[in-house]
Structures are given as C-alpha cells and as structure tokens.
Write a protein that holds these residues in place. Structure first.
Motif, mmCIF file in Angstrom:
data_model
loop_
_atom_site.group_PDB
_atom_site.id
_atom_site.type_symbol
_atom_site.label_atom_id
_atom_site.label_comp_id
_atom_site.label_asym_id
_atom_site.label_seq_id
_atom_site.Cartn_x
_atom_site.Cartn_y
_atom_site.Cartn_z
ATOM 1 N N UNK A 51 0.817 -1.215 0.000
ATOM 2 C CA UNK A 51 0.000 0.000 0.000
ATOM 3 C C UNK A 51 0.847 1.260 0.000
ATOM 4 N N UNK A 52 0.273 2.323 -0.519
ATOM 5 C CA UNK A 52 0.952 3.608 -0.442
ATOM 6 C C UNK A 52 1.037 4.044 1.018
ATOM 7 N N UNK A 53 2.029 4.861 1.361
ATOM 8 C CA UNK A 53 2.114 5.329 2.742
ATOM 9 C C UNK A 53 0.890 6.159 3.109
ATOM 10 N N UNK A 54 0.426 6.075 4.339
ATOM 11 C CA UNK A 54 -0.761 6.831 4.746
ATOM 12 C C UNK A 54 -0.520 8.332 4.707
ATOM 13 N N UNK A 60 3.551 13.699 9.506
ATOM 14 C CA UNK A 60 4.525 13.337 10.528
ATOM 15 C C UNK A 60 5.942 13.734 10.133
ATOM 16 N N UNK A 61 6.251 13.635 8.836
ATOM 17 C CA UNK A 61 7.594 13.987 8.386
ATOM 18 C C UNK A 61 7.882 15.473 8.538
ATOM 19 N N UNK A 62 6.839 16.280 8.645
ATOM 20 C CA UNK A 62 7.019 17.714 8.839
ATOM 21 C C UNK A 62 6.937 18.098 10.312
ATOM 22 N N UNK A 70 6.280 4.161 8.806
ATOM 23 C CA UNK A 70 5.135 3.274 8.599
ATOM 24 C C UNK A 70 5.640 2.043 7.851
ATOM 25 N N UNK A 71 5.951 1.008 8.620
ATOM 26 C CA UNK A 71 6.587 -0.186 8.067
ATOM 27 C C UNK A 71 5.686 -0.895 7.062
ATOM 28 N N UNK A 72 6.276 -1.364 5.966
ATOM 29 C CA UNK A 72 5.548 -2.195 5.019
ATOM 30 C C UNK A 72 4.810 -1.456 3.927
ATOM 31 N N UNK A 73 4.973 -0.133 3.826
ATOM 32 C CA UNK A 73 4.373 0.606 2.714
ATOM 33 C C UNK A 73 5.405 0.702 1.595
ATOM 34 N N UNK A 74 5.032 1.343 0.488
ATOM 35 C CA UNK A 74 5.960 1.459 -0.639
ATOM 36 C C UNK A 74 7.217 2.230 -0.253
ATOM 37 N N UNK A 75 7.140 3.012 0.798
ATOM 38 C CA UNK A 75 8.267 3.847 1.187
ATOM 39 C C UNK A 75 9.055 3.288 2.361
ATOM 40 N N UNK A 76 8.456 2.373 3.108
ATOM 41 C CA UNK A 76 9.077 1.869 4.325
ATOM 42 C C UNK A 76 9.213 0.348 4.285
ATOM 43 N N UNK A 77 10.378 -0.154 3.910
ATOM 44 C CA UNK A 77 10.664 -1.582 3.886
ATOM 45 C C UNK A 77 9.533 -2.413 3.264
#
Length: 336
Positions: A51-54, A60-62, A70-77
C-alpha cells in the motif's frame, strides 16, 4: 454477581473472571462466530504491490514530535509486506502458532491455521475477528492432525486450488514429553518423532508440491528449538531434543532439494518461552522459574510475542537470500 465483583478485592475479581468468565466468553464466541466460516477481509491478489504510505506520514515527516515510520508501505521496507501472500501455519489454534499467525496477518497475509483441535482457543476468535475488521485480511481454520497425511494433503491442495497460489508455511505443530531415556516407551518415542519430524516433513512436502505447481517459489519456516543444538541442563527430554535436531537437519536438506524451485527453507530455534503449558510446569517444578533465566545471557525468559518478527522476516522477501539457515532466538543460551 456484578456488584459483588465490583466490591471484591482485585485478586479475587481476577481469579473469578479467569476461572468462570473465560469459558462463558468462549461459549458466546462459539454461538456467534463460526471459525470455519470466518469474517473475511481482502483476498490475496497476485502481483498486488504494498500500500501507499498513509497521509499521516507526510504530516509526521514535517512534525518532529510524531513518528514518521510506517513499516511495510511502498516507502518503508516494502519487502516485509505480505499483502499478496497465502501462508499456512500448523499448530496455530493457540500458543506460538497463533502468535505467528497474527503477526503474518498484520503484515497483510491471508492465513490458514491448521491444528488438530476441533475448536481453537478463545483467543483465536479475537484474532480471526481482528483480521477482517482491523487488518483487511482473513484468518481461516482447518482441523487436521499432521499425522493424517492423506487428509493433510487434501486440505492443503484444496487451499491451493481455492486461492490459486501457495506462498508460505510455518510449522509450529509439535508435542513435548519429559521422560528419562531409561523409561521412554517405544510407543511414546514413535509418537514424538511422528508429530515433530514426520509431521513437519509431510506438511512441508504438501506445501512445496503446490508451490512448485504454481511456479512462484515460496518460503517455509520450521519451528525447531535451541534443544536441537544442546542438551538442556536439568530438563530430561531426550526424544524431544532429538526430534528438534531432526527438524534442523531436515530443513537444511529440503533447502538443498527445493532451492532450484525458488523455495527457501529455514528454521527458528526459540529458547525457553513462557506459555500456559510452561506456567503449569512451574507449579510442579517451581525451581525452574528461577533457574532457567540464569542459563542465558539476558537473564530472563521469553514471551511468545518476541518471535513475531522472526516468522514475518523468514516468510517475507526481506529474507530472500536466506535458506538452509537457523535463526536462534534464545537469549544467548547456546552461545556460552
């Protein structure tokens, strides 16, 4: 009854709820929730990406005060994500097998729990309900004793046919018996080896045949034990320890044979785990509650939840170049 519980001491209320309410809760679940026809989440779909990151991640990044991971998304592992996988877990009606199943569900897998119990534990229903309502996937249940090989093969083939795939297996079915070598009967020894070694082989064989048929490869993780590598001090379990040594060697050989098909086979070797069965053992042998933690480098006993990440890791693509290996999680018990 309710008013009495409110005014009773906390320990008494806990004991009362534990001894009386839990069977009632289990009965209520049985009336409203059929484990053989579970609430369903999203089915496994071949080729579906993580899934895409929420949207919350961008916020949160700001904001340095919120977690941005968010583990397991397209951006996080994404390699840990199991959203398009179908995974079987033997011995999963309760205990470590159920804990492994819940972790796989959290990673997105569609999970089939296989166990010899006619009715799974009360906690199973909680996990099955959570799978559909919170995790968007499904936990199925199939009653089977791994010693019944024809029915085992039939069930696994049926799952493979209905899902159109077979991606993973965790073998957690096993039995334990504490008996000295001089007193062990042939019948008990044969049963121990039949469940722990032959049952593991037969489940892996049936799953591997389906993996090969679908041509997608897969991953098999077998629950072994640190007892397959050492003789536990003060714990008289010669046949159990031999059976777990057999699982270790079995996995290496299966990894060798099935690697050409893209099937990876590894083992997890837990240390002492505090389960309901072990708690009962501590009543009979209270000295073990004190002695066992002193035998590892961390000075404590493990909980079933401390093995959640290991199963997800071995089934997922995060371990894609790992096969024929043993993952020891024993607090350093065997490293002295």
């Amino acid at each position: 009854m309710t008013s009495l519980l409110r005014t009773a001491p906390r320990a008494l209320r806990t004991a009362t709820l534990t001894s009386r309410a839990i069977p009632l809760i289990h009965q209520q679940f049985r009336l409203k929730h059929d484990h053989l026809n579970p609430p369903e989440g999203n089915p496994a779909v071949t080729g579906r990406s993580p899934p895409e990151p929420p949207r919350e991640e961008a916020i949160a990044l700001k904001n340095n005060t919120l977690s941005g991971s968010y583990l397991g998304t397209t951006r996080r592992l994404p390699e840990f994500n199991l959203n398009d996988k179908v995974v079987l877990v033997t011995g999963a009606a309760r205990g470590l097998g159920l804990v492994q199943s819940e972790a796989l569900l959290e990673a997105g897998a569609t999970v089939y729990a296989l166990d010899r119990l006619e009715e799974p534990s009360a906690d199973f229903y909680r996990v099955q309900k959570r799978a559909a309502e919170e995790l968007g996937t499904t936990l199925h249940y199939r009653q089977i004793d791994v010693r019944d090989v024809p029915q085992l093969n039939e069930i696994i083939q049926s799952i493979s046919e209905s899902q159109g795939k077979m991606d993973g297996l965790i073998t957690a079915a096993g039995i334990q018996q504490e008996t000295s070598a001089l007193d062990y009967s042939q019948k008990d020894a044969n049963m121990m080896l039949e469940v722990n070694v032959t049952g593991t082989l037969m489940a892996a064989q049936a799953v591997a045949k389906e993996m090969i048929r679908h041509g997608r490869g897969g991953s098999i993780a077998m629950i072994a034990s640190m007892s397959g590598s050492v003789a536990n001090k003060g714990l008289i379990c010669p046949v159990y320890n031999a059976s777990k040594a057999g699982v270790l060697q079995l996995a290496r050989n299966l990894a060798m044979e099935w690697g050409i098909h893209g099937i990876r086979v590894n083992t997890i070797s837990p240390g002492y785990i505090v389960t309901a069965m072990v708690e009962e053992l501590f009543i009979k042998y209270p000295e073990r509650r004190h002695d066992w933690p002193t035998q590892n480098m961390l000075g404590k006993l493990s909980q079933p939840g401390e093995y959640r990440g290991a199963g997800v890791f071995l089934i997922s693509d995060a371990s894609s170049f790992m096969t024929g290996s043993d993952l020891k999680i024993d607090g350093g018990h065997t490293a002295w």
